[in-house]
Design a protein around this motif. Structure first.
Motif, PDB file in Angstrom:
ATOM      1  N   GLN A  83      38.427  52.060  15.541  1.00 29.61           N
ATOM      2  CA  GLN A  83      37.924  51.824  14.186  1.00 29.61           C
ATOM      3  C   GLN A  83      39.021  51.437  13.212  1.00 29.61           C
ATOM      4  O   GLN A  83      38.768  51.345  12.000  1.00 29.61           O
ATOM      5  CB  GLN A  83      37.213  53.085  13.683  1.00 29.61           C
ATOM      6  N   THR A  84      40.231  51.189  13.710  1.00 33.48           N
ATOM      7  CA  THR A  84      41.351  50.830  12.846  1.00 33.48           C
ATOM      8  C   THR A  84      42.036  49.581  13.393  1.00 33.48           C
ATOM      9  O   THR A  84      41.688  49.076  14.457  1.00 33.48           O
ATOM     10  CB  THR A  84      42.373  51.979  12.762  1.00 33.48           C
ATOM     11  N   HIS A  85      43.017  49.116  12.639  1.00 29.26           N
ATOM     12  CA  HIS A  85      43.804  47.952  13.062  1.00 29.26           C
ATOM     13  C   HIS A  85      45.114  48.376  13.726  1.00 29.26           C
ATOM     14  O   HIS A  85      46.012  47.548  13.909  1.00 29.26           O
ATOM     15  CB  HIS A  85      44.090  47.049  11.854  1.00 29.26           C
ATOM     16  N   GLN A  86      45.216  49.638  14.079  1.00 29.23           N
ATOM     17  CA  GLN A  86      46.386  50.151  14.772  1.00 29.23           C
ATOM     18  C   GLN A  86      46.044  50.410  16.235  1.00 29.23           C
ATOM     19  O   GLN A  86      44.904  50.720  16.576  1.00 29.23           O
ATOM     20  CB  GLN A  86      46.864  51.458  14.123  1.00 29.23           C
ATOM     21  N   VAL A  87      47.044  50.292  17.103  1.00 28.66           N
ATOM     22  CA  VAL A  87      46.846  50.624  18.518  1.00 28.66           C
ATOM     23  C   VAL A  87      46.684  52.131  18.658  1.00 28.66           C
ATOM     24  O   VAL A  87      47.451  52.908  18.071  1.00 28.66           O
ATOM     25  CB  VAL A  87      48.037  50.127  19.364  1.00 28.66           C
ATOM     26  N   VAL A  88      45.675  52.548  19.402  1.00 31.77           N
ATOM     27  CA  VAL A  88      45.387  53.974  19.577  1.00 31.77           C
ATOM     28  C   VAL A  88      45.655  54.357  21.029  1.00 31.77           C
ATOM     29  O   VAL A  88      45.061  53.787  21.948  1.00 31.77           O
ATOM     30  CB  VAL A  88      43.916  54.288  19.219  1.00 31.77           C
ATOM     31  N   ASP A  89      46.564  55.303  21.228  1.00 29.44           N
ATOM     32  CA  ASP A  89      46.841  55.817  22.568  1.00 29.44           C
ATOM     33  C   ASP A  89      45.808  56.887  22.926  1.00 29.44           C
ATOM     34  O   ASP A  89      45.481  57.753  22.109  1.00 29.44           O
ATOM     35  CB  ASP A  89      48.249  56.419  22.635  1.00 29.44           C
ATOM     36  N   LEU A  90      45.326  56.821  24.165  1.00 34.18           N
ATOM     37  CA  LEU A  90      44.277  57.737  24.618  1.00 34.18           C
ATOM     38  C   LEU A  90      44.897  58.825  25.491  1.00 34.18           C
ATOM     39  O   LEU A  90      45.549  58.532  26.493  1.00 34.18           O
ATOM     40  CB  LEU A  90      43.208  56.969  25.394  1.00 34.18           C
ATOM     41  N   ASP A  91      44.673  60.056  25.112  1.00 31.89           N
ATOM     42  CA  ASP A  91      45.246  61.207  25.810  1.00 31.89           C
ATOM     43  C   ASP A  91      44.098  62.150  26.170  1.00 31.89           C
ATOM     44  O   ASP A  91      43.370  62.618  25.282  1.00 31.89           O
ATOM     45  CB  ASP A  91      46.253  61.920  24.911  1.00 31.89           C
ATOM     46  N   PRO A  92      43.895  62.457  27.461  1.00 27.86           N
ATOM     47  CA  PRO A  92      42.783  63.353  27.837  1.00 27.86           C
ATOM     48  C   PRO A  92      42.892  64.740  27.225  1.00 27.86           C
ATOM     49  O   PRO A  92      41.896  65.445  27.102  1.00 27.86           O
ATOM     50  CB  PRO A  92      42.874  63.397  29.369  1.00 27.86           C
TER      51      PRO A  92
END
Length: 296
Positions: free
Chosen positions: A216-225
């Motif tokens: 939902q943003t213009h930034q890269v989002v890192d996914l962490d379980p």
């Protein structure tokens, strides 16, 4: 189209003739290689699959081929000549595919009605000498030790991303309906992502649910379980991060497996917002407290 129909070796497709109630039935053995099914224009041919299947066919056939499927039986009727074409029969429960190569030609003078077809998957009887040779030459098969959550996750990913013909069969798995009001607002509360449930499957005591995540943003989002909130056996992201919103990389899927219950029972309960004003004393109560204090 380069599909070859009649070049399949005789050793691949076993054809037998079985007389049942006065009707001849051609038996074909499915060994993961296409089965050649010739048709005659204007005549219906019956294919017994003995399982509930969905029939996939090219749109190029149009009205040239009528296809009906009911109770494990497929009915094929060509309305005009058809060039070599491949049909897909997909097991509605396991997703396993059976491939049929059909071709339709006009019936020749005096040509009889084509017999029905029965597709079987049982292994052929082994002669005693062959059985003895196999026992000495082949090692005993080892049981599959792959954990069920891994098997389920792989099956779900194939159903969403892989071509239909490559989906591996998984006996015992079944599709599960998702609740229409399933809320995922608390699944990743610390990340600016929107979560939407896509599909769910169950195998024995395990469930797997595929959830689409959108940045939902213009930034890269890192996914962490470790940021997932809930009671899950495993969590697997299709990708490790989400790209900027509006790009082709802003969406991925997470596969969550649960045991003993579905996803809805593994999520944190939704807490309704608390209105602090509701807990404040009323003005009449304050006046009573003030009078009591003054009397003292």
């Amino acid at each position: 189209m380069k599909t070859a129909l009649f070049s399949i070796p005789l050793s691949v497709v076993l054809t037998l003739t079985v007389i049942t109630s006065g009707h001849a039935t051609e038996v074909m053995r499915w060994e993961r290689l296409p089965l050649a099914v010739p048709l005659l224009v204007g005549q219906e041919r019956v294919v017994f699959v003995e399982r509930n299947v969905r029939v996939g066919l090219p749109v190029s056939l149009g009205d040239r081929l009528r296809v009906q499927s009911a109770a494990g039986t497929v009915y094929l009727r060509a309305n005009e000549p058809i060039e070599p074409t491949r049909l897909q029969l997909q097991d509605a429960t396991t997703g396993e595919l059976i491939l049929l190569d059909i071709v339709a030609e006009p019936a020749k003078s005096g040509q009889t009605q084509l017999e029905a077809i029965r597709i079987v998957e049982e292994p052929l009887p082994i002669r005693q000498t062959d059985a003895a040779s196999a026992a000495t030459d082949s090692p005993l098969p080892t049981p599959n030790q792959t954990p069920l959550p891994v098997v389920l996750t792989r099956y779900a990913a194939q159903n969403l991303y892989a071509p239909l013909r490559t989906v591996e069969a998984l006996p015992g798995v079944r599709r599960i309906n998702l609740p229409p009001d399933l809320s995922l607002d608390l699944l990743l509360p610390s990340l600016p992502v929107h979560a939407k449930p896509l599909a769910a499957w169950r195998l024995e005591d395990y469930w797997v649910t595929a959830i689409r995540l959108t940045n939902q943003t213009h930034q890269v989002v890192d996914l962490d379980p470790r940021l997932l909130q809930g009671d899950f056996v495993t969590a697997t992201f299709q990708h490790h991060n989400l790209g900027s919103q509006g790009t082709s990389l802003d969406t991925t899927v997470v596969y969550l497996t649960t045991r003993g219950h579905d996803l809805a029972q593994s999520l944190l309960p939704t807490i309704s917002p608390v209105d602090a004003a509701l807990n404040l004393p009323r003005s009449t109560d304050m006046a009573a407290v003030t009078e009591a204090r003054d009397e003292k």
